[in-house]
Design a protein around this motif. Structure first.
Motif: not given
Length: 168
Positions: A1-25
């Motif tokens: 089991m693994s985590v792929y990615s994580f996103y945070i969106f603000d109240r204006h629907t902007e992505c303020i943070y994104s992080k990929r934990f595993t890279q797809q080949p």
């Protein structure tokens, strides 16, 4: 089991943070690609555009599913997660309309408490309470806090490392 990615969106629907934990080949590309109008796009810009497009697709999916849940079930029903054969999307919306999205492998259970812990212990402590962090992340300016990023890395390792060891 693994985590792929994580996103945070603000109240204006902007992505303020994104992080990929595993890279797809993907096939290695070191050369620039050429657009129809003859301009060239370097590989780093292509990756940035892909990440931005991924964030928009994730938010659009969450927005549509939230709306559908509210229309079918009423205003009290909440969208929490959905699963496909390839991944599972977990969702948490805070009282300040901050939206946290986590993509994991489909076998992972409910991650609502994990998302709440990320928000309460990491985001609030390192980003909201930081005097150097902006209150609004407008113009694509996201969360650039090293303490938050380091804490998120350690937290995800602590959450997902025991599950991986139990499988083996």
């Amino acid at each position: 089991m693994s985590v792929y990615s994580f996103y945070i969106f603000d109240r204006h629907t902007e992505c303020i943070y994104s992080k990929r934990f595993t890279q797809q080949p993907s096939p290695p590309r070191t050369t620039s690609s050429t657009l129809r109008n003859g301009t060239t796009v370097p590989p780093s810009l292509r990756q940035a555009n892909k990440d931005s497009d991924d964030a928009k697709l994730v938010f659009g999916t969450v927005f549509s599913l939230r709306r559908m849940c509210r229309q079918l079930g009423g205003v009290d029903d909440q969208f929490l997660s959905y699963r496909t054969a390839e991944y599972k999307l977990h969702y948490l919306e805070t009282p300040t309309q901050l939206r946290l999205v986590l993509l994991t492998s489909p076998q992972v259970g409910n991650m609502r408490t994990v998302l709440h812990q990320i928000w309460a212990t990491l985001f609030v402590e390192y980003v909201v309470k930081s005097p150097l962090a902006p209150t609004e992340h407008t113009g694509g300016k996201g969360v650039g806090n090293e303490l938050f990023e380091g804490g998120l890395e350690r937290f995800m390792e602590a959450v997902f490392r025991p599950q991986q060891q139990q499988q083996q």
